[in-house]
Write a protein that holds these residues in place. Structure first.
Motif, mmCIF file in Angstrom:
data_model
loop_
_atom_site.group_PDB
_atom_site.id
_atom_site.type_symbol
_atom_site.label_atom_id
_atom_site.label_comp_id
_atom_site.label_asym_id
_atom_site.label_seq_id
_atom_site.Cartn_x
_atom_site.Cartn_y
_atom_site.Cartn_z
ATOM 1 N N ILE A 53 5.976 17.707 1.431
ATOM 2 C CA ILE A 53 5.706 17.127 0.119
ATOM 3 C C ILE A 53 4.207 16.837 0.046
ATOM 4 C CG2 ILE A 53 6.145 15.163 -1.408
ATOM 5 C CD1 ILE A 53 8.873 14.901 0.087
ATOM 6 N N VAL A 54 3.566 17.373 -0.969
ATOM 7 C CA VAL A 54 2.109 17.230 -1.109
ATOM 8 C C VAL A 54 1.817 16.364 -2.336
ATOM 9 C CG1 VAL A 54 -0.084 18.412 -1.402
ATOM 10 C CG2 VAL A 54 1.732 19.482 -0.038
ATOM 11 N N ILE A 55 1.108 15.243 -2.110
ATOM 12 C CA ILE A 55 0.742 14.307 -3.176
ATOM 13 C C ILE A 55 -0.688 14.589 -3.616
ATOM 14 C CG2 ILE A 55 0.524 11.891 -3.841
ATOM 15 C CD1 ILE A 55 3.361 12.625 -3.062
ATOM 16 N N SER A 56 -0.892 14.711 -4.910
ATOM 17 C CA SER A 56 -2.228 14.937 -5.462
ATOM 18 C C SER A 56 -2.531 13.855 -6.487
ATOM 19 C CB SER A 56 -2.335 16.325 -6.128
ATOM 20 O OG SER A 56 -2.017 17.350 -5.201
ATOM 21 N N GLY A 57 -3.755 13.275 -6.466
ATOM 22 C CA GLY A 57 -4.122 12.228 -7.428
ATOM 23 C C GLY A 57 -5.601 11.921 -7.341
ATOM 24 N N GLN A 99 2.167 14.860 2.729
ATOM 25 C CA GLN A 99 0.724 15.054 2.866
ATOM 26 C C GLN A 99 0.012 14.388 1.694
ATOM 27 O OE1 GLN A 99 -0.637 16.337 5.444
ATOM 28 N NE2 GLN A 99 0.820 17.759 6.392
ATOM 29 N N TYR A 100 -1.031 13.590 2.005
ATOM 30 C CA TYR A 100 -1.819 12.942 0.952
ATOM 31 C C TYR A 100 -3.175 12.556 1.525
ATOM 32 C CZ TYR A 100 -0.390 8.637 3.340
ATOM 33 O OH TYR A 100 -0.182 7.659 4.286
ATOM 34 N N ASP A 101 -4.106 12.292 0.652
ATOM 35 C CA ASP A 101 -5.453 11.873 1.056
ATOM 36 C C ASP A 101 -5.432 10.365 1.252
ATOM 37 O OD1 ASP A 101 -8.164 11.115 1.166
ATOM 38 O OD2 ASP A 101 -8.759 12.871 -0.001
ATOM 39 N N ALA A 102 -5.369 9.944 2.500
ATOM 40 C CA ALA A 102 -5.240 8.517 2.799
ATOM 41 C C ALA A 102 -6.430 7.723 2.288
ATOM 42 C CB ALA A 102 -5.081 8.324 4.309
ATOM 43 N N ALA A 103 -7.638 8.260 2.418
ATOM 44 C CA ALA A 103 -8.838 7.540 1.959
ATOM 45 C C ALA A 103 -8.842 7.398 0.443
ATOM 46 C CB ALA A 103 -10.087 8.276 2.431
ATOM 47 N N LEU A 104 -8.447 8.449 -0.252
ATOM 48 C CA LEU A 104 -8.455 8.421 -1.718
ATOM 49 C C LEU A 104 -7.415 7.450 -2.262
ATOM 50 C CD1 LEU A 104 -9.698 9.770 -4.265
ATOM 51 C CD2 LEU A 104 -7.835 11.435 -4.155
ATOM 52 N N LEU A 105 -6.254 7.370 -1.611
ATOM 53 C CA LEU A 105 -5.170 6.534 -2.123
ATOM 54 C C LEU A 105 -5.108 5.151 -1.463
ATOM 55 C CD1 LEU A 105 -2.240 9.131 -2.392
ATOM 56 C CD2 LEU A 105 -3.897 8.466 -4.130
ATOM 57 N N ARG A 106 -6.113 4.823 -0.648
ATOM 58 C CA ARG A 106 -6.105 3.529 0.043
ATOM 59 C C ARG A 106 -5.994 2.345 -0.919
ATOM 60 N NH1 ARG A 106 -10.290 4.201 2.971
ATOM 61 N NH2 ARG A 106 -9.174 4.926 4.823
ATOM 62 N N PRO A 122 0.838 -1.212 0.000
ATOM 63 C CA PRO A 122 0.000 0.000 0.000
ATOM 64 C C PRO A 122 0.867 1.254 0.000
ATOM 65 C CG PRO A 122 -0.824 -1.587 1.589
ATOM 66 C CD PRO A 122 0.496 -2.120 1.108
ATOM 67 N N VAL A 123 0.488 2.233 -0.800
ATOM 68 C CA VAL A 123 1.310 3.447 -0.893
ATOM 69 C C VAL A 123 1.379 4.183 0.440
ATOM 70 C CG1 VAL A 123 1.031 3.803 -3.373
ATOM 71 C CG2 VAL A 123 -0.617 4.804 -1.787
ATOM 72 N N ALA A 129 -0.472 9.958 -9.999
ATOM 73 C CA ALA A 129 -0.534 11.137 -9.135
ATOM 74 C C ALA A 129 0.604 12.093 -9.469
ATOM 75 C CB ALA A 129 -0.463 10.715 -7.667
ATOM 76 N N THR A 130 0.626 13.210 -8.802
ATOM 77 C CA THR A 130 1.708 14.185 -8.937
ATOM 78 C C THR A 130 2.116 14.631 -7.534
ATOM 79 O OG1 THR A 130 0.162 16.050 -9.088
ATOM 80 C CG2 THR A 130 0.886 15.025 -11.160
ATOM 81 N N TYR A 131 3.301 15.270 -7.448
ATOM 82 C CA TYR A 131 3.705 15.811 -6.150
ATOM 83 C C TYR A 131 4.318 17.191 -6.344
ATOM 84 C CZ TYR A 131 8.770 15.182 -6.840
ATOM 85 O OH TYR A 131 10.062 15.283 -7.293
ATOM 86 N N GLN A 132 4.280 17.969 -5.281
ATOM 87 C CA GLN A 132 4.931 19.272 -5.282
ATOM 88 C C GLN A 132 5.460 19.561 -3.882
ATOM 89 O OE1 GLN A 132 0.629 21.369 -5.477
ATOM 90 N NE2 GLN A 132 2.314 22.819 -5.603
ATOM 91 N N ILE A 133 6.443 20.463 -3.809
ATOM 92 C CA ILE A 133 7.041 20.839 -2.540
ATOM 93 C C ILE A 133 6.408 22.146 -2.081
ATOM 94 C CG2 ILE A 133 9.176 21.309 -1.311
ATOM 95 C CD1 ILE A 133 9.064 18.517 -2.511
ATOM 96 N N VAL A 134 5.834 22.142 -0.899
ATOM 97 C CA VAL A 134 5.246 23.337 -0.306
ATOM 98 C C VAL A 134 5.965 23.591 1.016
ATOM 99 C CG1 VAL A 134 3.171 24.450 0.542
ATOM 100 C CG2 VAL A 134 3.016 22.844 -1.375
#
Length: 372
Positions: free
Chosen positions: A364-368, A322-329, A305-306, A355-360
């Motif tokens: 590290i923020v993961i979006s997908g 940082q990532y949405d645990a429910a979305l990426l489960r 699991p990611v 997904a993609t990531y960026q540094i804030v």
């Protein structure tokens, strides 16, 4: 061959080959003088002092002509001769020669045309008798050591407490021969990496102008350009605080409980702007493992699991993801990331799960969209 081994500071400043090194950084001239310092270490201090003076004169916002430079060099030498002749500054004159920054400061004032013989003698008197003035430079008192790296390679130094400093080319570190019982202090100009021995009773302070980096024991790097540009403090391991002494003094006067500056942990850095007294906190460009001895299999994943993958990266790099645990489960990863940089690891993970990531700041923020 000219008798360079007998040259004085003034001789170096008027030598064509020396000026070719300072003004144009010609490779042959640079190599000659670097070799010269290795072969004639007893002339090193004079050569480096001449280098400091020449760089100050030739690298002004408004460059001087060769004739103007030579006039100022002559004036500097006359002033130092006059100070020596008066008897007031004779012992201190030798001290100034050991600490080039003091003489370079006088060069700047000479260039502005505001130094008279009286002011020169007064400055010598202040440097000799006013411990506050000399301490503000981080040196100038008896018992201080000045180390300048005039070579093209990093130089390793051992401090009185056993801490280590890797001093980069064209950098200078100044410190006491014996640290005090309350703190350990180093003044840095340039670029250096520190590995500090842990001593909770004596904080370790690295100063550059009014900026202070305070630690108990850790590994970090300070990049403080000599041109007054922004200063970067990067932490390799442990934790440091970085603040402007002016802010700390103001907070104490106001009896504020909120301390100024920023706290940095491993793989974080701050870029400090001395003009605005501002701090920009961010991740270092190339985060490294906070435990270099982590076995490679730690980064081997088989249908994992990611969320577990991200947790492992956070633990071993000391970063926040940082990532949405429910979305990426539903998302899993099968890959070996051993020996791959953190940014490449993140790129491979994101490519695998769409997904993609960026540094804030330092995160590290993961979006997908998640996985089916």
């Amino acid at each position: 061959m000219k008798p360079y081994e007998t040259y004085s500071v003034h001789d170096f400043l008027t030598d064509d080959l020396f000026l070719a090194w300072i003004k144009s950084d010609e490779p042959e001239a640079r190599q000659f003088w670097l070799s010269f310092m290795e072969q004639h270490p007893h002339r090193r201090s004079e050569l480096l002092l001449a280098k400091d003076i020449a760089e100050t004169l030739y690298r002004r916002p408004r460059p001087l002509s060769d004739a103007q430079v030579q006039r100022e060099v002559g004036q500097i030498m006359r002033l130092t001769d006059r100070a020596e002749a008066t008897g007031l500054g004779h012992p201190l004159y030798r001290r100034v020669l050991r600490y080039p920054v003091l003489l370079v400061a006088s060069v700047l004032l000479v260039g502005l045309g505001i130094w008279s013989g009286w002011q020169w003698q007064r400055a010598l008197h202040i440097l000799e008798n006013d411990p506050i003035a000399t301490t503000s430079l981080g040196k100038g008192q008896a018992g201080w050591v000045s180390q300048t790296n005039g070579t093209s390679q990093p130089v390793s130094l051992t401090l009185p407490d056993g801490s280590r400093v890797v001093l980069q080319p064209n950098s200078q570190a100044r410190y006491q021969k014996a640290f005090s019982q309350t703190h350990r202090e180093v003044w840095l100009t340039g670029d250096a990496t520190f590995a500090v021995v842990y001593d909770p009773a004596r904080p370790f302070l690295v100063r550059n102008g009014s900026l202070v980096t305070r630690v108990l024991g850790t590994r970090f790097r300070v990049h403080a350009p000599t041109n007054g540009a922004r200063v970067t403090v990067s932490v390799l391991s442990g934790k440091v605080s970085v603040y402007d002494q002016r802010d700390l003094t103001s907070a104490r006067r106001q009896q504020s409980r909120q301390l100024p500056g920023v706290i940095l942990t491993a793989n974080q850095q701050v870029v400090y702007d001395p003009e605005r007294i501002s701090y920009q906190k961010e991740l270092v460009p190339k985060p490294s493992l906070i435990r270099p001895d982590v076995p490679p299999e730690t980064f081997d994943f088989q249908d994992t699991p990611v969320s577990v993958v991200f947790e492992r990266l956070q633990k071993n790099y000391g970063v926040t993801i940082q990532y949405d645990a429910a979305l990426l489960r539903p998302c899993t990863l099968t890959a070996s990331l051993a020996g791959v940089s953190l940014h490449d690891q993140l790129g491979l993970i994101c490519a695998s799960i769409g997904a993609t990531y960026q540094i804030v700041d330092t995160q590290i923020v993961i979006s997908g969209r998640g996985c089916l």
